[in-house]
Motif scaffolding. Sequence first.
Motif, PDB file in Angstrom:
ATOM      1  N   PHE A 176       7.199  -1.436 -11.948  1.00 53.53           N
ATOM      2  CA  PHE A 176       6.190  -1.606 -10.632  1.00 53.53           C
ATOM      3  C   PHE A 176       6.821  -1.269  -9.482  1.00 53.53           C
ATOM      4  CE2 PHE A 176       7.918  -5.833 -10.909  1.00 53.53           C
ATOM      5  CZ  PHE A 176       7.795  -6.201  -9.679  1.00 53.53           C
ATOM      6  N   ASP A 177       6.201  -0.978  -8.338  1.00 52.90           N
ATOM      7  CA  ASP A 177       6.505  -0.778  -6.948  1.00 52.90           C
ATOM      8  C   ASP A 177       5.604  -1.587  -6.220  1.00 52.90           C
ATOM      9  OD1 ASP A 177       9.032   0.846  -7.067  1.00 52.90           O
ATOM     10  OD2 ASP A 177       7.854   2.511  -7.568  1.00 52.90           O
ATOM     11  N   HIS A 178       5.779  -2.084  -5.038  1.00 53.63           N
ATOM     12  CA  HIS A 178       5.073  -2.452  -4.137  1.00 53.63           C
ATOM     13  C   HIS A 178       5.281  -1.971  -2.719  1.00 53.63           C
ATOM     14  CE1 HIS A 178       8.238  -5.644  -3.646  1.00 53.63           C
ATOM     15  NE2 HIS A 178       7.705  -5.657  -2.382  1.00 53.63           N
ATOM     16  N   CYS A 179       4.413  -2.143  -1.974  1.00 56.89           N
ATOM     17  CA  CYS A 179       4.409  -1.481  -0.585  1.00 56.89           C
ATOM     18  C   CYS A 179       3.444  -2.393   0.468  1.00 56.89           C
ATOM     19  CB  CYS A 179       4.145  -0.070  -0.367  1.00 56.89           C
ATOM     20  SG  CYS A 179       2.518   0.544  -1.035  1.00 56.89           S
ATOM     21  N   VAL A 180       3.845  -2.312   1.803  1.00 58.36           N
ATOM     22  CA  VAL A 180       3.341  -3.047   2.740  1.00 58.36           C
ATOM     23  C   VAL A 180       3.196  -2.180   3.906  1.00 58.36           C
ATOM     24  CG1 VAL A 180       3.118  -5.210   4.273  1.00 58.36           C
ATOM     25  CG2 VAL A 180       4.314  -5.218   1.990  1.00 58.36           C
ATOM     26  N   ALA A 181       1.852  -2.245   4.190  1.00 57.44           N
ATOM     27  CA  ALA A 181       1.363  -1.345   5.409  1.00 57.44           C
ATOM     28  C   ALA A 181       1.971  -1.620   6.621  1.00 57.44           C
ATOM     29  CB  ALA A 181      -0.373  -1.239   5.508  1.00 57.44           C
ATOM     30  N   ASP A 182       2.449  -2.843   6.966  1.00 56.16           N
ATOM     31  CA  ASP A 182       2.740  -3.519   8.124  1.00 56.16           C
ATOM     32  C   ASP A 182       4.090  -2.878   8.422  1.00 56.16           C
ATOM     33  OD1 ASP A 182       3.494  -4.924  10.530  1.00 56.16           O
ATOM     34  OD2 ASP A 182       3.123  -6.988   9.755  1.00 56.16           O
ATOM     35  N   GLU A 183       4.269  -2.268   9.579  1.00 53.98           N
ATOM     36  CA  GLU A 183       5.804  -1.702   9.847  1.00 53.98           C
ATOM     37  C   GLU A 183       6.713  -2.719   9.885  1.00 53.98           C
ATOM     38  OE1 GLU A 183       5.659   0.966  13.074  1.00 53.98           O
ATOM     39  OE2 GLU A 183       4.530   2.588  11.932  1.00 53.98           O
ATOM     40  N   ALA A 184       6.130  -3.974  10.312  1.00 52.94           N
ATOM     41  CA  ALA A 184       7.129  -5.164  10.425  1.00 52.94           C
ATOM     42  C   ALA A 184       7.573  -5.637   9.310  1.00 52.94           C
ATOM     43  CB  ALA A 184       6.672  -6.152  11.477  1.00 52.94           C
ATOM     44  N   SER A 185       6.980  -5.482   8.150  1.00 52.66           N
ATOM     45  CA  SER A 185       7.060  -6.016   6.690  1.00 52.66           C
ATOM     46  C   SER A 185       8.743  -5.920   6.469  1.00 52.66           C
ATOM     47  CB  SER A 185       6.472  -5.146   5.872  1.00 52.66           C
ATOM     48  OG  SER A 185       6.943  -5.307   4.314  1.00 52.66           O
ATOM     49  N   THR A 186       9.162  -6.776   5.638  1.00 54.52           N
ATOM     50  CA  THR A 186      10.473  -6.844   5.136  1.00 54.52           C
ATOM     51  C   THR A 186      10.526  -6.230   3.731  1.00 54.52           C
ATOM     52  OG1 THR A 186      10.130  -9.164   4.118  1.00 54.52           O
ATOM     53  CG2 THR A 186      11.272  -8.958   6.318  1.00 54.52           C
TER      54      THR A 186
END
Length: 339
Positions: A267-277
């Motif tokens: 699995f992979d995960h991603c976050v739309a917020d550019e400030a994400s870690t």
Amino acid sequence: MSYQVALSFEDGVTRFITCGPHETVAEASYRSRINIPLDCRDGACGTCKSRCVAGEYDGGDYIEDALTDDEAAAGFALPCQMVPHSDLVLEIPATAEFAKTGAAVHAGSITEVRRLSASTVAFAVELDDRDQLAFLPGQYVNVAVPGTGVTRSYSFSTGPAEKAVSFLVRITAGGAMSGYLADRAEVGDRVEFTGPLGSFFLRDLVRPALLLAGGTGLAPLLSMLERLTDIEVAHPVHLIYGVSSDTDLVELDKLRAYADAIARFSFDHCVADEASTAAHKGYVTSLLTPERLHGGDVDVYLCGPPPMVEAVRGHLRESGIDPANFYTEKFTVAAEVGR
């Protein structure tokens, strides 16, 4: 040996029956007082023709006018003739109302309310009649929100074999279930729900599978993964989980545990917020690489909000990829709807 057969009706209702040794699906259905479409009972008219989407069976005897070779090769069968050789999932070309049946009602007590993040709550229910509840991994139920006159739809986040059933809920301002879980819910509260419902469920793994989740759309995919811990997985299964912000990320430890427990799962995960870690910033489509799409020889399961579903469709279209199967479950995260 007896087998369980899931009858999936056109209106989303699923009912389960048990077929005894040498018993046809039609015989078991009528014994259970579920009147699936039926006319001749001897494989001559084709009235009961249905599509089997999971499981193995003996198709029995019938004439070409009732079921052609091409239809049989595509998974269609005649319930009046078919005898299961395993558990089955059968799509019935009629509504549950036509079959004089309906979704079952179950009740139980809340055993856990767990705040997974600032935006997500999980709750678990121990049912009074757990042995009477059967569902397909990926399906949902309509939950009556305690203390209100409304219901909300939630997918199981647990597998069909687990004793307690669990759900993921996104907290939204003014939401009926959100308000209940955030302010009033206590262990021991009584909860009632109707189901199972829906055509979004795990089919037999005959090719690679790509699971796509947006926010709490992760819930039905967790149910599917739990099911995969009980069977041999011969094809790659990859999950891409996308959220808006870091505070929306939940159950990553559970996904890691599944990666350890299920052969060929990743699995992979991603976050739309550019400030994400997070290692991957952006939307789920940014991780839809050719490696994951297998040139179209892939079954895609997607549960997320409508914009995500349409974005994935557009990405596949622009990529020239037409998946073997594309199963979707859209939901709206809003105070008046909830998920």
